[in-house]
Design a protein around this motif. Structure first.
Motif: not given
Length: 78
Positions: A1-14, A37-40
């Motif tokens: 599982m990823r932590s909340s510090t994992t970067r979101p997918p590149p399109w997420w800025w929208t 994967e990123d529950r936070d």
């Protein structure tokens, strides 16, 4: 599982599930995987979605809109 510090997918800025202008299922699958994967991040987005839904569609908003409509209609009929 990823932590909340994992970067979101590149399109997420929208801030949207479907990145403009392309609309495809792979973006939705990518978003679903990221949130699984990123529950936070999923929790934060869910909490914000509840806030926005309450603001737009909650009873308080409905009553304000209703009162405004009644005022407009009664004033217009005079």
């Amino acid at each position: 599982m990823r932590s909340s510090t994992t970067r979101p997918p590149p399109w997420w800025w929208t801030g949207r599930w479907w990145p403009p202008p392309k609309r495809n299922g792979s973006a939705l699958v990518e978003a679903a995987r990221w949130l699984a994967e990123d529950r936070d991040a999923a929790y934060r987005l869910g909490a914000r979605a509840r806030e926005v839904t309450k603001e737009r569609f909650g009873l308080d908003r409905f009553l304000v809109d209703w009162d405004r409509l009644m005022e407009e209609e009664t004033c217009a009929s005079r």
